[in-house]
Design an enzyme around this catalytic site. Structure first.
Site, PDB file in Angstrom:
ATOM      1  N   TYR A 107       0.762  -1.394  -0.107  1.00  0.00           N
ATOM      2  CA  TYR A 107      -0.025   0.330  -0.089  1.00  0.00           C
ATOM      3  C   TYR A 107       0.752   1.072  -0.062  1.00  0.00           C
ATOM      4  O   TYR A 107       1.901   1.357   0.653  1.00  0.00           O
ATOM      5  CB  TYR A 107      -0.919  -0.025   1.252  1.00  0.00           C
ATOM      6  CG  TYR A 107      -1.771   1.355   1.272  1.00  0.00           C
ATOM      7  CD1 TYR A 107      -3.090   1.470   0.868  1.00  0.00           C
ATOM      8  CD2 TYR A 107      -1.128   2.393   1.770  1.00  0.00           C
ATOM      9  CE1 TYR A 107      -3.694   2.539   0.691  1.00  0.00           C
ATOM     10  CE2 TYR A 107      -2.221   3.693   1.842  1.00  0.00           C
ATOM     11  CZ  TYR A 107      -3.215   3.580   1.295  1.00  0.00           C
ATOM     12  OH  TYR A 107      -4.140   4.670   1.292  1.00  0.00           O
ATOM     13  N   GLU A 195      -3.246   7.460  -4.433  1.00  0.00           N
ATOM     14  CA  GLU A 195      -3.204   6.278  -3.934  1.00  0.00           C
ATOM     15  C   GLU A 195      -3.063   5.121  -4.689  1.00  0.00           C
ATOM     16  O   GLU A 195      -3.646   4.953  -5.835  1.00  0.00           O
ATOM     17  CB  GLU A 195      -4.599   5.973  -3.134  1.00  0.00           C
ATOM     18  CG  GLU A 195      -4.469   4.707  -2.257  1.00  0.00           C
ATOM     19  CD  GLU A 195      -5.905   4.439  -1.595  1.00  0.00           C
ATOM     20  OE1 GLU A 195      -5.934   4.424  -0.243  1.00  0.00           O
ATOM     21  OE2 GLU A 195      -6.786   4.092  -2.362  1.00  0.00           O
TER      22      GLU A 195
END
Ligand code: GDP
Ligand code: MN
Length: 388
Positions: A107, A195
């Site tokens: 992530y 993101e």
């Protein structure tokens, strides 16, 4: 403003960030043709929501024929993810993405950090579709690395991120280079979020942005006319969209009391006081300090276009915004639209007497409130169809 994954990946690629090859498709034939270029591929629903994988919006296809049948099922379907709410989102577009062999998922994101007045890189070795669970159960597995907006990205921040993700040698170099590009994109395009989840390490030792989400700061959109064509109004709440065209700060909620307020702080307080007395606001609406009669009118129209609204609470403190302007907009709007639901008005501040007189003289059945609490009680009662 949000954009689709395929648009975000095109933007990332233009900054030199590594993304898998992909082709957007709006029809089954386009999906088939795109898939034919890749052999095996992943068919991905393009909706403004995460959590697609778990909801059936990301499907692997070994052959173009399989991609065709997956596309057939996916196009037009209502995708209900954890983020869309029960109403879901209709899939109107797909991304046909070349399948890649994944070794590890990470992530990685960049967002604003108001406390530090800067940016923050958020990194976790536990990337992929479980990141929300990780955040809840193992928050220590998600690491924040501050970045100064003045100095920009520094290699040592990348070294720290690589440490968090467990990347060494060439992979560490790839990560540092990627982060530099992401921060550059974030700053140049006035983003609010970049993101990458998952960022993956492929079996042949390459970092790739397998998914991408890029959001922009609405208040800076005027600096980026190049972004306007990327807006997909199908993905937006129609009421919020028309509010943005009238320069109104509007957020749609699920209650039954429409709120028309000037000033964001007063709008928040209005929602709080409605809740406090047991009611439920249908929206947040700040008409702003310089609203014209026209704008007040469009605010009314937007509130009334919400079928759930059973009463309207107008709560105005006239400072820069004068009470008579609000009153005039109110009277005009209710006349033009034929008011079918009760309106409770609390006016205070500049030109309040003039404003009250305009409302009185109009002969319209507007319920006057003496203060905020009185207004909230009256609006809640009106929404229930009883007298306060
Ligand atoms: P999201 O669920 O909306 O976040 O959609 P993602 O694009 O992140 O896809 C969900 C998951 O599908 C990812 O976390 C990956 O595990 C998997 N996935 C997506 N594309 C590929 C691919 O090309 N190859 C492999 N092996 N897995 C993929
Ligand atoms: Mn994802």
């Amino acid at each position: 403003m949000k954009i689709h994954e395929y648009q975000a990946k095109e933007m990332l690629a233009s900054y030199g960030a590594p993304v898998p090859r992909g082709i957007p498709a709006k029809t089954v034939d386009q999906a088939y043709e795109a898939a034919s270029k890749f052999g095996s591929c992943v068919v991905k629903a393009q909706v403004h929501s995460g959590g697609r994988g778990k909801a059936g919006g990301v499907k692997f296809a070994e052959t173009p024929e399989k991609a065709r049948s997956v596309a057939e099922a996916m196009l037009g379907m209502k995708l209900i993810t954890k983020q869309t709410g029960p109403e879901g989102k209709i899939v109107r577009q797909l991304l046909i993405s070349e399948a890649v062999d994944v070794e590890r998922e990470f992530y990685l994101s960049i967002t604003g950090d108001s406390e530090r007045a800067g940016l923050v890189i958020v990194a976790s070795a536990a990337g992929g579709t479980e990141i929300e669970e990780t955040a809840k159960e193992h928050p220590e597995a998600i690491v924040q690395i501050p970045v100064s907006v003045i100095e920009g990205f520094k290699s040592y921040q990348g070294i720290r991120a690589a440490e968090v993700l467990g990347l060494e040698g060439d992979l560490q170099k790839q990560l540092i280079s990627l982060l530099g590009k992401l921060v550059k994109l974030y700053l140049e395009k006035d983003c609010s979020l970049v993101e990458i989840n998952p960022l993956v390490q492929t079996t042949d030792g390459k970092l790739l942005c397998l998914d991408a989400k890029v959001n922009f700061d609405d208040n800076a959109l005027f600096r980026h006319p190049e972004l306007a064509p990327m807006r997909d109004i199908n993905e937006e709440d129609p009421k919020e969209y028309s509010a943005s065209l009238s320069d109104l700060n509007y957020v749609s909620l699920d209650g039954d009391i429409g709120c028309l307020v000037n000033g964001a702080g007063l709008a928040m307080a209005t929602m709080d006081i409605i809740k406090n007395f047991g009611g439920s606001p249908a929206n947040f609406l700040d008409v702003g300090g310089s609203a014209t009669t026209e704008r007040v009118k469009s605010a009314f129209e937007i509130i009334l276009s919400d079928g759930n609204v059973k009463a309207i609470f107008v709560n105005i403190f006239g400072g820069i915004m004068k009470c008579d302007i609000i009153a005039e907009g109110l009277v005009q709007a209710t006349r033009d639209m034929g008011l079918s639901i009760p309106v409770v008005v609390r006016l205070e501040g500049t030109n309040v007497d003039l404003g009250r007189k305009i409302i009185e003289d109009s002969g319209l059945a507007i319920i006057a409130a003496s203060d905020m609490a009185d207004g909230a009680r009256k609006a809640i009662a009106a929404a229930k169809g009883v007298k306060a």
